[in-house]
Design a protein around this motif. Sequence first.
Motif, mmCIF file in Angstrom:
data_model
loop_
_atom_site.group_PDB
_atom_site.id
_atom_site.type_symbol
_atom_site.label_atom_id
_atom_site.label_comp_id
_atom_site.label_asym_id
_atom_site.label_seq_id
_atom_site.Cartn_x
_atom_site.Cartn_y
_atom_site.Cartn_z
ATOM 1 N N ARG A 89 0.829 -1.226 0.000
ATOM 2 C CA ARG A 89 0.000 0.000 0.000
ATOM 3 C C ARG A 89 0.852 1.260 0.000
ATOM 4 N NH1 ARG A 89 -5.744 -1.061 2.144
ATOM 5 N NH2 ARG A 89 -5.980 -3.117 1.211
ATOM 6 N N VAL A 90 1.885 1.269 0.824
ATOM 7 C CA VAL A 90 2.780 2.418 0.911
ATOM 8 C C VAL A 90 4.180 1.931 0.521
ATOM 9 C CG1 VAL A 90 3.782 4.163 2.433
ATOM 10 C CG2 VAL A 90 1.391 3.472 2.731
ATOM 11 N N PRO A 91 4.616 2.249 -0.695
ATOM 12 C CA PRO A 91 5.911 1.751 -1.160
ATOM 13 C C PRO A 91 7.061 2.182 -0.255
ATOM 14 C CG PRO A 91 4.660 2.738 -2.963
ATOM 15 C CD PRO A 91 3.934 3.067 -1.695
ATOM 16 N N ILE A 92 7.913 1.241 0.057
ATOM 17 C CA ILE A 92 9.037 1.497 0.951
ATOM 18 C C ILE A 92 9.950 2.587 0.386
ATOM 19 C CG2 ILE A 92 10.481 -0.357 0.010
ATOM 20 C CD1 ILE A 92 10.267 0.720 3.706
ATOM 21 N N ARG A 93 10.012 2.711 -0.937
ATOM 22 C CA ARG A 93 10.853 3.752 -1.554
ATOM 23 C C ARG A 93 10.459 5.144 -1.073
ATOM 24 N NH1 ARG A 93 9.566 1.291 -6.570
ATOM 25 N NH2 ARG A 93 8.469 3.193 -7.106
ATOM 26 N N GLY A 94 9.164 5.373 -0.923
ATOM 27 C CA GLY A 94 8.699 6.678 -0.466
ATOM 28 C C GLY A 94 9.095 6.959 0.970
ATOM 29 N N VAL A 95 9.035 5.941 1.808
ATOM 30 C CA VAL A 95 9.382 6.105 3.224
ATOM 31 C C VAL A 95 10.888 6.331 3.373
ATOM 32 C CG1 VAL A 95 9.319 5.038 5.518
ATOM 33 C CG2 VAL A 95 7.431 4.649 3.919
ATOM 34 N N THR A 96 11.695 5.520 2.697
ATOM 35 C CA THR A 96 13.148 5.658 2.825
ATOM 36 C C THR A 96 13.639 6.960 2.196
ATOM 37 O OG1 THR A 96 13.503 4.282 0.858
ATOM 38 C CG2 THR A 96 13.591 3.179 3.006
ATOM 39 N N ASP A 97 12.997 7.394 1.107
ATOM 40 C CA ASP A 97 13.361 8.667 0.485
ATOM 41 C C ASP A 97 13.103 9.816 1.459
ATOM 42 O OD1 ASP A 97 13.934 10.508 -1.846
ATOM 43 O OD2 ASP A 97 11.839 11.049 -1.448
ATOM 44 N N TYR A 98 11.950 9.812 2.099
ATOM 45 C CA TYR A 98 11.608 10.861 3.061
ATOM 46 C C TYR A 98 12.601 10.858 4.218
ATOM 47 C CZ TYR A 98 8.748 13.660 6.261
ATOM 48 O OH TYR A 98 8.288 14.617 7.132
ATOM 49 N N ALA A 99 12.900 9.686 4.754
ATOM 50 C CA ALA A 99 13.844 9.581 5.870
ATOM 51 C C ALA A 99 15.229 10.093 5.456
ATOM 52 C CB ALA A 99 13.936 8.134 6.352
ATOM 53 N N ALA A 100 15.667 9.744 4.263
ATOM 54 C CA ALA A 100 16.980 10.192 3.787
ATOM 55 C C ALA A 100 17.019 11.708 3.625
ATOM 56 C CB ALA A 100 17.316 9.511 2.459
ATOM 57 N N ARG A 101 15.937 12.283 3.117
ATOM 58 C CA ARG A 101 15.881 13.746 2.976
ATOM 59 C C ARG A 101 15.951 14.428 4.336
ATOM 60 N NH1 ARG A 101 12.947 15.620 -2.137
ATOM 61 N NH2 ARG A 101 12.905 13.756 -3.430
ATOM 62 N N LEU A 102 15.239 13.874 5.312
ATOM 63 C CA LEU A 102 15.297 14.430 6.661
ATOM 64 C C LEU A 102 16.707 14.329 7.230
ATOM 65 C CD1 LEU A 102 11.975 13.034 8.158
ATOM 66 C CD2 LEU A 102 12.494 15.448 7.708
ATOM 67 N N GLN A 103 17.326 13.183 7.037
ATOM 68 C CA GLN A 103 18.676 12.984 7.555
ATOM 69 C C GLN A 103 19.650 13.972 6.904
ATOM 70 O OE1 GLN A 103 20.812 9.342 6.642
ATOM 71 N NE2 GLN A 103 21.600 9.287 8.736
ATOM 72 N N LEU A 104 19.531 14.182 5.597
ATOM 73 C CA LEU A 104 20.406 15.133 4.908
ATOM 74 C C LEU A 104 20.245 16.555 5.444
ATOM 75 C CD1 LEU A 104 20.184 13.880 1.220
ATOM 76 C CD2 LEU A 104 22.205 13.864 2.711
ATOM 77 N N LEU A 105 19.052 16.872 5.934
ATOM 78 C CA LEU A 105 18.794 18.187 6.518
ATOM 79 C C LEU A 105 19.206 18.260 7.993
ATOM 80 C CD1 LEU A 105 15.300 18.933 4.944
ATOM 81 C CD2 LEU A 105 17.469 20.092 4.421
ATOM 82 N N GLY A 106 19.732 17.147 8.515
ATOM 83 C CA GLY A 106 20.182 17.118 9.899
ATOM 84 C C GLY A 106 19.053 16.978 10.910
#
Length: 178
Positions: A89-106
């Motif tokens: 239902r919720v592709p893991i790519r979307g979740v990991t992409d969001y988490a990675a973007r947050l991490q890149l922003l510190g």
Amino acid sequence: LLGLSFQPELFKVGVASVPPSDFAFVIREYIGSGKELSPGIPMADTMRQLGVDPADRAKMARLHAGSPVANVARMRRPLLLLAGGEDDRVPIRGVTDYAARLQLLGRDVSLFVDADAGHNLVDPRTREAYIFLEESLLHRYLGGAAPEPADAQLRAHLKRNLRLVGPSLQSLAGLQAP
């Protein structure tokens, strides 16, 4: 995720389980897969009945523009994301992409992914891990009783499945992500 992004003053911390960080992306992925939300009813028809026409580019662009992933810089609260690697239902790519973007922003983000889990939790050890992480984070920011310490099996499960460990959960001994 929307609350943390657009009304952060209302929240001290966030926990999101199998979260769609971009509803437009989820709709496109779901329709592209040929899956049905309800048996016998194509996803595109279901969305149109709900007033969201996937073929309407302007509407899909507005959905994306108002999504947490498009507004990732606004998210400033500690966040725990919980996801299943086999979620249909919720592709893991979307979740990991969001988490990675947050991490890149510190940002203070932690990500737990059970690679074998779908949208619903089946593995009791994963349910226990979710609850332990949620209790630990909520205890830190909201108070209340601290969770019982993790036993050896739970610690091993957490180590195997924590992909990111943000500052808020780093105090849990031995739970650093690889």
